[in-house]
Write an enzyme that holds these catalytic residues in place. Structure first.
Site, PDB file in Angstrom:
ATOM      1  N   LYS A 114       0.828  -1.211   0.000  1.00 13.93           N
ATOM      2  CA  LYS A 114       0.000   0.000   0.000  1.00 13.93           C
ATOM      3  C   LYS A 114       0.860   1.258   0.000  1.00 13.93           C
ATOM      4  O   LYS A 114       0.552   2.221  -0.696  1.00 13.93           O
ATOM      5  CB  LYS A 114      -0.942   0.015   1.216  1.00 13.93           C
ATOM      6  CG  LYS A 114      -2.133  -0.913   1.047  1.00 13.93           C
ATOM      7  CD  LYS A 114      -3.163  -0.728   2.156  1.00 13.93           C
ATOM      8  CE  LYS A 114      -4.257  -1.782   2.051  1.00 13.93           C
ATOM      9  NZ  LYS A 114      -5.124  -1.825   3.228  1.00 13.93           N
ATOM     10  N   LYS A 197      -5.873 -11.249  -6.409  1.00 13.67           N
ATOM     11  CA  LYS A 197      -7.089 -11.360  -5.596  1.00 13.67           C
ATOM     12  C   LYS A 197      -8.065 -10.255  -5.989  1.00 13.67           C
ATOM     13  O   LYS A 197      -7.649  -9.172  -6.411  1.00 13.67           O
ATOM     14  CB  LYS A 197      -6.763 -11.297  -4.099  1.00 13.67           C
ATOM     15  CG  LYS A 197      -6.362  -9.934  -3.599  1.00 13.67           C
ATOM     16  CD  LYS A 197      -6.404  -9.836  -2.068  1.00 13.67           C
ATOM     17  CE  LYS A 197      -6.014  -8.406  -1.683  1.00 13.67           C
ATOM     18  NZ  LYS A 197      -6.133  -8.096  -0.284  1.00 13.67           N
ATOM     19  N   LYS A 200     -10.758  -4.071  -3.870  1.00 13.70           N
ATOM     20  CA  LYS A 200     -11.268  -2.747  -4.189  1.00 13.70           C
ATOM     21  C   LYS A 200     -10.185  -1.909  -4.867  1.00 13.70           C
ATOM     22  O   LYS A 200     -10.448  -1.181  -5.822  1.00 13.70           O
ATOM     23  CB  LYS A 200     -11.703  -2.072  -2.893  1.00 13.70           C
ATOM     24  CG  LYS A 200     -12.671  -0.978  -3.102  1.00 13.70           C
ATOM     25  CD  LYS A 200     -13.829  -1.057  -2.124  1.00 13.70           C
ATOM     26  CE  LYS A 200     -15.116  -1.296  -2.883  1.00 13.70           C
ATOM     27  NZ  LYS A 200     -16.245  -1.611  -2.062  1.00 13.70           N
TER      28      LYS A 200
HETATM   29  P1  ADP Z   1     -10.082  -5.104   0.953  1.00 14.12           P
HETATM   30  O1  ADP Z   1      -9.078  -6.203   1.069  1.00 14.12           O
HETATM   31  O2  ADP Z   1     -10.929  -5.199  -0.272  1.00 14.12           O
HETATM   32  O3  ADP Z   1      -9.454  -3.743   1.149  1.00 14.12           O
HETATM   33  P2  ADP Z   1     -10.749  -5.351   3.725  1.00 14.12           P
HETATM   34  O4  ADP Z   1      -9.299  -5.137   3.945  1.00 14.12           O
HETATM   35  O5  ADP Z   1     -11.718  -4.491   4.502  1.00 14.12           O
HETATM   36  O6  ADP Z   1     -11.095  -5.232   2.187  1.00 14.12           O
HETATM   37  O7  ADP Z   1     -11.062  -6.850   3.990  1.00 14.12           O
HETATM   38  C1  ADP Z   1     -12.164  -7.337   4.715  1.00 14.12           C
HETATM   39  C2  ADP Z   1     -12.075  -8.839   4.808  1.00 14.12           C
HETATM   40  O8  ADP Z   1     -12.244  -9.421   3.517  1.00 14.12           O
HETATM   41  C3  ADP Z   1     -10.717  -9.354   5.313  1.00 14.12           C
HETATM   42  O9  ADP Z   1     -10.935 -10.431   6.191  1.00 14.12           O
HETATM   43  C4  ADP Z   1     -10.017  -9.809   4.076  1.00 14.12           C
HETATM   44  O10 ADP Z   1      -9.072 -10.827   4.339  1.00 14.12           O
HETATM   45  C5  ADP Z   1     -11.186 -10.334   3.255  1.00 14.12           C
HETATM   46  N1  ADP Z   1     -10.906 -10.324   1.815  1.00 14.12           N
HETATM   47  C6  ADP Z   1     -10.650  -9.204   1.071  1.00 14.12           C
HETATM   48  N2  ADP Z   1     -10.449  -9.541  -0.217  1.00 14.12           N
HETATM   49  C7  ADP Z   1     -10.589 -10.892  -0.292  1.00 14.12           C
HETATM   50  C8  ADP Z   1     -10.515 -11.841  -1.368  1.00 14.12           C
HETATM   51  N3  ADP Z   1     -10.275 -11.460  -2.609  1.00 14.12           N
HETATM   52  N4  ADP Z   1     -10.711 -13.152  -1.080  1.00 14.12           N
HETATM   53  C9  ADP Z   1     -10.970 -13.551   0.184  1.00 14.12           C
HETATM   54  N5  ADP Z   1     -11.061 -12.713   1.231  1.00 14.12           N
HETATM   55  C10 ADP Z   1     -10.871 -11.397   1.012  1.00 14.12           C
HETATM   56 NA    NA Z   2      -7.707  -6.754   2.866  1.00 14.74          NA
END
Ligand code: ADP
Ligand code: NA
Length: 330
Positions: A114, A197, A200
Site C-alpha cells: 500500500k 485477488k 477494491k
Molecule cells: P479489501 O481487502 O478489499 O481492502 P478489507 O481489507 O476491509 O477489504 O477486507 C475485509 C475482509 O475481507 C478481510 O478479512 C479480508 O481478508 C477479506 N478479503 C478481502 N479480499 C478478499 C478476497 N479477494 N478473497 C478472500 N477474502 C478477502
Molecule cells: Na484486505
C-alpha cells in the site's frame, strides 16, 4: 462462558462489500455466531489511515453496518459495533506499539504494497502501525479465532507474536488467537485477472463484483469472466485459475461440493457454467441489496444496534485494558 470467542472487522469503504469480502470473511462471521461468542466491528480507526471525508466516513460506517446485517450478522447474538465507539482499541494499540519492533512492523507485506502505491509522502504513520492496531483489536477481546481472508494471515501471526511477548514479559494476560481461514474461500480472484485477488484497490471494474451493484451488471461481469483456451470444466487453481475461481464461487453459494459441479458440467462448455453462476449471483445479490436498503432507510435502528453492540464490547474491552495497565505498572 464455555464458548470460544471470535473477533473480526471490516473497513467502512465507499460503495459496497465485494464478493471476496463476503466469501472470504463475512460469510464465516455469520456461521460462527451460532457457536461462538462473536465480536464484529466496522473498523473506522483503520479507515482514517488514508484521508476520509467526515460525512462520507459516517455514511460508509452505516453502509457497512447495514450490509453486515443484510448478510446475516445477528445483533442479538453477536456484538456488532464501531471500533471508534470503544476507546480501549486506541488505548491498547499504544501499548502494543511499544512492544512491536520497527523492523518487525516494516516486514508487513500489506503495508509495503500500500505504501509503495501511495508514495512515502502520502503514507501516514497510521498506515504503518495499522497492523499493530489490529493486534490490539484482537487481543482486547481475548479472541480464540479470527475469521479473515488469506491476505490477513501475516497480521494474525504478528498478533500471536506480540501477545506471546506480552504474556512472557508481564504474565499470562492474552489469549493467543488462531486465524480462521477456510481453504476454499481464502482468496477469491479477480474475474478479469484470476492471478490477483479480487480487491477494491487493485481490481478493474469488470474484475470486481460489488454486492450492491445492479444485478444485471453483475450477471454481465460473470458472463465475461476470463477463463482459458481449454474447454474442460475442472478445478485446477494452477492451470485453470479462472474456471477454478468460478467453480469456487458457485460451490460456496450453492453449497455444492466442487466434485459434484465438475461431474454435472462434464461435456459442457464454459458458457454453461457462467450462465448458471450469473443466475446464482443475481439470486444472491438481489435480496442482499433489498435488505441493505431497508436497514439504510432506518438509521435510528442502525444506530441503536451499534450502541448496544458497543456496550457489549466495552464490558470485555475495559476488563482486558485494566488488567493490561495493571500488569505494565500503570
Ligand atoms: P479489501 O481487502 O478489499 O481492502 P478489507 O481489507 O476491509 O477489504 O477486507 C475485509 C475482509 O475481507 C478481510 O478479512 C479480508 O481478508 C477479506 N478479503 C478481502 N479480499 C478478499 C478476497 N479477494 N478473497 C478472500 N477474502 C478477502
Ligand atoms: Na484486505
Amino acid at each position: 462462558s464455555e464458548r470460544l470467542r471470535v473477533l473480526s472487522g471490516i473497513q467502512p469503504t465507499a460503495g459496497s462489500f465485494h464478493l471476496g469480502n463476503y466469501l472470504g470473511a463475512v460469510r464465516q462471521w455469520v456461521a460462527l455466531q451460532e457457536s461462538h461468542d462473536a465480536f464484529y466491528m466496522v473498523v473506522d480507526l483503520h479507515a482514517i489511515t488514508v484521508p476520509q471525508d467526515p460525512a462520507e466516513l459516517r455514511a460508509n460506517t452505516r453502509l457497512a453496518t447495514a450490509q453486515l446485517l443484510a448478510a446475516g450478522v445477528d445483533p442479538d447474538r453477536s456484538a456488532l459495533f464501531v471500533q471508534s465507539h470503544v476507546a480501549e482499541h486506541a488505548q491498547l494499540a499504544w501499548v502494543m506499539n511499544c512492544l512491536t519492533g520497527f523492523g518487525e512492523a516494516s516486514r508487513m507485506t500489506q503495508f509495503k504494497d500500500k505504501s509503495a502505491r501511495q508514495g512515502a509522502d502520502r503514507t501516514t504513520v497510521g498506515l504503518f502501525t495499522y497492523p499493530v492496531l489490529q493486534v490490539a483489536d484482537i487481543l482486547l477481546y481475548q479472541a480464540h479465532q479470527v475469521p479473515v481472508g488469506e491476505d490477513q494471515r501475516q497480521h494474525i501471526e504478528l498478533t500471536r507474536d506480540i501477545g506471546e511477548r506480552f504474556n512472557t514479559r508481564f504474565g499470562d494476560t492474552f489469549t493467543i488467537p488462531e486465524p480462521y481461514i477456510l481453504k476454499e474461500t481464502a482468496k477469491i480472484y479477480d474475474l478479469q485477472d484470476p492471478t490477483i485477488k479480487m480487491s477494491k484497490s487493485a481490481s478493474s471494474p469488470k474484475g470486481l463484483i460489488n454486492l450492491l451493484d445492479d444485478p444485471k451488471a453483475t450477471a454481465k461481469k460473470v458472463k465475461s469472466a476470463v477463463t482459458d483456451t481449454d474447454t474442460v470444466i475442472r478445478y485446477d487453481p494452477v492451470e485453470k485459475a479462472g474456471v477454478s475461481n468460478l467453480l469456487t464461487i458457485m460451490s460456496v453459494l450453492t453449497e455444492t461440493p466442487i466434485a459434484d459441479l465438475e461431474k454435472s458440467y462434464e461435456g459442457k462448455m464454459y458458457g454453461a457454467l457462467k450462465t448458471d453462476l450469473a443466475e446464482v449471483m443475481v439470486d444472491f445479490v438481489t435480496p442482499f441489496r433489498t435488505r441493505t436498503q431497508e436497514y439504510l432507510d432506518d438509521p435510528e435502528t442502525l444506530d441503536k444496534i451499534l450502541a448496544k453492540g458497543a456496550e457489549k464490547a466495552r464490558v470485555v474491552a475495559a476488563e482486558t485494558l485494566a488488567q493490561t495497565y495493571e500488569r505494565i505498572g500503570f
